[in-house]
Design a protein around this motif. Structure first.
Motif, PDB file in Angstrom:
ATOM      1  N   LEU A   1      13.094  -6.943   7.525  1.00 47.66           N
ATOM      2  CA  LEU A   1      12.122  -7.357   6.513  1.00 47.66           C
ATOM      3  C   LEU A   1      10.909  -8.043   7.145  1.00 47.66           C
ATOM      4  CD1 LEU A   1      14.571  -8.366   3.693  1.00 47.66           C
ATOM      5  CD2 LEU A   1      12.940  -6.486   3.659  1.00 47.66           C
ATOM      6  N   LEU A   2      11.082  -8.694   8.281  1.00 48.72           N
ATOM      7  CA  LEU A   2       9.930  -9.228   9.015  1.00 48.72           C
ATOM      8  C   LEU A   2       9.050  -8.086   9.508  1.00 48.72           C
ATOM      9  CD1 LEU A   2       8.388 -11.602  10.276  1.00 48.72           C
ATOM     10  CD2 LEU A   2       9.869 -11.370  12.278  1.00 48.72           C
ATOM     11  N   LEU A   3       9.681  -7.020   9.993  1.00 47.60           N
ATOM     12  CA  LEU A   3       8.938  -5.833  10.406  1.00 47.60           C
ATOM     13  C   LEU A   3       8.147  -5.262   9.236  1.00 47.60           C
ATOM     14  CD1 LEU A   3       8.263  -3.603  12.495  1.00 47.60           C
ATOM     15  CD2 LEU A   3      10.330  -2.429  11.730  1.00 47.60           C
ATOM     16  N   ALA A   4       8.768  -5.212   8.059  1.00 42.54           N
ATOM     17  CA  ALA A   4       8.069  -4.723   6.872  1.00 42.54           C
ATOM     18  C   ALA A   4       6.872  -5.618   6.548  1.00 42.54           C
ATOM     19  CB  ALA A   4       9.020  -4.672   5.679  1.00 42.54           C
ATOM     20  N   SER A   5       7.061  -6.925   6.612  1.00 43.43           N
ATOM     21  CA  SER A   5       5.968  -7.851   6.310  1.00 43.43           C
ATOM     22  C   SER A   5       4.832  -7.707   7.324  1.00 43.43           C
ATOM     23  CB  SER A   5       6.482  -9.297   6.297  1.00 43.43           C
ATOM     24  OG  SER A   5       7.406  -9.465   5.255  1.00 43.43           O
ATOM     25  N   VAL A   6       5.170  -7.559   8.597  1.00 43.67           N
ATOM     26  CA  VAL A   6       4.151  -7.348   9.627  1.00 43.67           C
ATOM     27  C   VAL A   6       3.424  -6.027   9.365  1.00 43.67           C
ATOM     28  CG1 VAL A   6       3.809  -6.892  12.099  1.00 43.67           C
ATOM     29  CG2 VAL A   6       5.250  -8.800  11.362  1.00 43.67           C
TER      30      VAL A   6
ATOM     31  N   GLN B   1       3.430  -7.546  -2.059  1.00 44.35           N
ATOM     32  CA  GLN B   1       4.388  -6.883  -1.174  1.00 44.35           C
ATOM     33  C   GLN B   1       5.124  -7.879  -0.279  1.00 44.35           C
ATOM     34  OE1 GLN B   1       5.177  -3.600  -1.906  1.00 44.35           O
ATOM     35  NE2 GLN B   1       3.927  -4.483  -3.512  1.00 44.35           N
ATOM     36  N   LEU B   2       4.439  -8.948   0.113  1.00 43.38           N
ATOM     37  CA  LEU B   2       5.127 -10.002   0.855  1.00 43.38           C
ATOM     38  C   LEU B   2       6.134 -10.708  -0.057  1.00 43.38           C
ATOM     39  CD1 LEU B   2       2.165 -11.450   2.943  1.00 43.38           C
ATOM     40  CD2 LEU B   2       3.982  -9.898   3.709  1.00 43.38           C
ATOM     41  N   LEU B   3       5.767 -10.881  -1.327  1.00 49.20           N
ATOM     42  CA  LEU B   3       6.690 -11.449  -2.311  1.00 49.20           C
ATOM     43  C   LEU B   3       7.885 -10.517  -2.506  1.00 49.20           C
ATOM     44  CD1 LEU B   3       7.328 -13.595  -4.505  1.00 49.20           C
ATOM     45  CD2 LEU B   3       6.008 -12.183  -6.086  1.00 49.20           C
ATOM     46  N   PHE B   4       7.633  -9.224  -2.518  1.00 48.47           N
ATOM     47  CA  PHE B   4       8.712  -8.240  -2.640  1.00 48.47           C
ATOM     48  C   PHE B   4       9.690  -8.387  -1.475  1.00 48.47           C
ATOM     49  CE2 PHE B   4       9.913  -3.529  -2.232  1.00 48.47           C
ATOM     50  CZ  PHE B   4      10.983  -3.659  -3.091  1.00 48.47           C
ATOM     51  N   ALA B   5       9.167  -8.481  -0.256  1.00 53.26           N
ATOM     52  CA  ALA B   5      10.033  -8.640   0.918  1.00 53.26           C
ATOM     53  C   ALA B   5      10.825  -9.939   0.823  1.00 53.26           C
ATOM     54  CB  ALA B   5       9.203  -8.606   2.208  1.00 53.26           C
TER      55      ALA B   5
ATOM     56  N   MET C   1       5.023   3.760   9.542  1.00 53.19           N
ATOM     57  CA  MET C   1       3.924   4.494   8.936  1.00 53.19           C
ATOM     58  C   MET C   1       2.727   3.566   8.711  1.00 53.19           C
ATOM     59  SD  MET C   1       3.859   6.614   5.360  1.00 53.19           S
ATOM     60  CE  MET C   1       3.987   5.159   4.376  1.00 53.19           C
ATOM     61  N   LEU C   2       2.978   2.361   8.197  1.00 50.85           N
ATOM     62  CA  LEU C   2       1.891   1.416   7.962  1.00 50.85           C
ATOM     63  C   LEU C   2       1.260   0.942   9.267  1.00 50.85           C
ATOM     64  CD1 LEU C   2       3.354  -0.748   5.060  1.00 50.85           C
ATOM     65  CD2 LEU C   2       1.566   0.995   4.922  1.00 50.85           C
ATOM     66  N   LEU C   3       2.042   0.917  10.329  1.00 46.71           N
ATOM     67  CA  LEU C   3       1.519   0.522  11.640  1.00 46.71           C
ATOM     68  C   LEU C   3       0.758   1.665  12.316  1.00 46.71           C
ATOM     69  CD1 LEU C   3       4.604  -1.493  12.902  1.00 46.71           C
ATOM     70  CD2 LEU C   3       2.392  -2.424  12.185  1.00 46.71           C
ATOM     71  N   GLY C   4       0.784   2.853  11.699  1.00 47.86           N
ATOM     72  CA  GLY C   4       0.020   3.983  12.214  1.00 47.86           C
ATOM     73  C   GLY C   4       0.819   4.922  13.101  1.00 47.86           C
ATOM     74  N   ALA C   5       2.125   4.713  13.226  1.00 47.49           N
ATOM     75  CA  ALA C   5       2.941   5.550  14.105  1.00 47.49           C
ATOM     76  C   ALA C   5       3.209   6.928  13.519  1.00 47.49           C
ATOM     77  CB  ALA C   5       4.263   4.860  14.413  1.00 47.49           C
ATOM     78  N   ASP C   6       3.266   7.035  12.206  1.00 50.46           N
ATOM     79  CA  ASP C   6       3.575   8.306  11.555  1.00 50.46           C
ATOM     80  C   ASP C   6       2.951   8.257  10.174  1.00 50.46           C
ATOM     81  OD1 ASP C   6       4.582  10.770  10.930  1.00 50.46           O
ATOM     82  OD2 ASP C   6       6.660  10.126  10.752  1.00 50.46           O
ATOM     83  N   ASN C   7       2.667   9.388   9.589  1.00 51.20           N
ATOM     84  CA  ASN C   7       2.045   9.373   8.271  1.00 51.20           C
ATOM     85  C   ASN C   7       2.887  10.053   7.204  1.00 51.20           C
ATOM     86  OD1 ASN C   7       1.748  12.027   8.927  1.00 51.20           O
ATOM     87  ND2 ASN C   7      -0.474  12.087   8.734  1.00 51.20           N
ATOM     88  N   THR C   8       4.168  10.253   7.481  1.00 51.59           N
ATOM     89  CA  THR C   8       5.022  10.868   6.467  1.00 51.59           C
ATOM     90  C   THR C   8       6.271  10.024   6.259  1.00 51.59           C
ATOM     91  OG1 THR C   8       6.155  12.202   8.126  1.00 51.59           O
ATOM     92  CG2 THR C   8       4.265  13.209   7.017  1.00 51.59           C
ATOM     93  N   ILE C   9       6.682   9.958   5.030  1.00 49.50           N
ATOM     94  CA  ILE C   9       7.952   9.326   4.694  1.00 49.50           C
ATOM     95  C   ILE C   9       8.659  10.272   3.733  1.00 49.50           C
ATOM     96  CG2 ILE C   9       7.024   7.969   2.783  1.00 49.50           C
ATOM     97  CD1 ILE C   9       8.988   5.742   3.679  1.00 49.50           C
ATOM     98  N   PRO C  10       9.893  10.574   4.009  1.00 55.12           N
ATOM     99  CA  PRO C  10      10.586  11.512   3.119  1.00 55.12           C
ATOM    100  C   PRO C  10      10.668  10.967   1.689  1.00 55.12           C
ATOM    101  CG  PRO C  10      11.862  11.076   5.127  1.00 55.12           C
ATOM    102  CD  PRO C  10      10.722  10.127   5.117  1.00 55.12           C
ATOM    103  N   LYS C  11      10.087  11.713   0.757  1.00 53.07           N
ATOM    104  CA  LYS C  11      10.103  11.263  -0.641  1.00 53.07           C
ATOM    105  C   LYS C  11      11.516  11.209  -1.193  1.00 53.07           C
ATOM    106  CE  LYS C  11       5.453  12.499  -1.776  1.00 53.07           C
ATOM    107  NZ  LYS C  11       4.504  12.792  -2.778  1.00 53.07           N
ATOM    108  N   VAL C  12      12.385  12.070  -0.682  1.00 50.54           N
ATOM    109  CA  VAL C  12      13.759  12.056  -1.164  1.00 50.54           C
ATOM    110  C   VAL C  12      14.424  10.720  -0.833  1.00 50.54           C
ATOM    111  CG1 VAL C  12      14.807  13.127   0.882  1.00 50.54           C
ATOM    112  CG2 VAL C  12      15.864  13.406  -1.357  1.00 50.54           C
ATOM    113  N   LEU C  13      14.052  10.120   0.283  1.00 52.54           N
ATOM    114  CA  LEU C  13      14.590   8.820   0.669  1.00 52.54           C
ATOM    115  C   LEU C  13      14.150   7.743  -0.321  1.00 52.54           C
ATOM    116  CD1 LEU C  13      16.214   7.408   2.932  1.00 52.54           C
ATOM    117  CD2 LEU C  13      14.040   7.014   4.078  1.00 52.54           C
TER     118      LEU C  13
END
Length: 181
Positions: A164-169, A122-126, A27-39
């Motif tokens: 987690l590298l993907l998340a940081s990127v 957020q990088l600290l979080f990862a 989503m952050l990379l622009g591929a999709d704009n929805t994330i299931p809130k239940v997740l």
């Protein structure tokens, strides 16, 4: 009983958080704009349950230690590292929840503000999440009854590191796109 429940909760956290990270990164990379809130809510709820159970187990351990009269702090450094790394996640996790309550404009996910401080948080979080996962993986696998946990934990650490590298990127690219607008 409480330790077995904690293992079940941890497995649930791992599954929901890994899905959340993958979907959120895309989503952050622009591929999709929805994330299931239940997740997201399920992961957060399970994390809260895990924190409570782990705190109760830690208090029980401290009480036993006090009764025994011997702390063996140096011999139990990994025990304390596991507990401290868990508590170290709390602040970046709260910041993550607060930060990622943005809006969707139909084309891409857009936060109100995503400055360098929020990127760093957020990088600290990862990083804190990775540390906590890595030092707790062997005890989790042992608690699940996995006999050959040494080899498997290396494989899982590799997969977790890549995710987690993907998340940081994703955070970094989103930040670059955010400051460009």
């Amino acid at each position: 009983m409480m330790r077995k429940l904690n293992i079940i909760v941890i497995v649930g956290i791992l599954l929901t958080v890994l899905c959340h990270i993958l979907i959120g990164s895309f989503m952050l990379l622009g591929a999709d704009n929805t994330i299931p809130k239940v997740l997201s809510r399920t992961a957060l709820t399970l994390t809260g349950i895990h924190a409570v159970i782990s705190s109760v187990l830690t208090v029980k351990t401290l009480r036993i230690r006090k009764k025994a009269g011997a702390g063996y702090f140096k011999e139990n450094l990994m025990f304390w590292a596991r507990r401290i790394s868990g508590f170290a996640i709390i602040i970046p996790l709260v910041m993550h929840v607060v930060i990622f309550t943005g809006t969707t404009n139909g084309e891409m996910y857009r936060l109100v503000v995503f400055d360098i401080g929020r990127l760093i948080s957020q990088l600290l979080f990862a990083a804190t999440l990775l540390l906590h996962l890595v030092i707790n993986l062997n005890p989790l696998l042992m608690g699940m009854g996995v006999r050959q946990h040494k080899g498997l934990s290396g494989d899982l650490c590799f997969v977790l590191s890549v995710v987690l590298l993907l998340a940081s990127v994703g955070f970094l690219i989103y930040y670059i796109r955010w400051v460009s607008f």
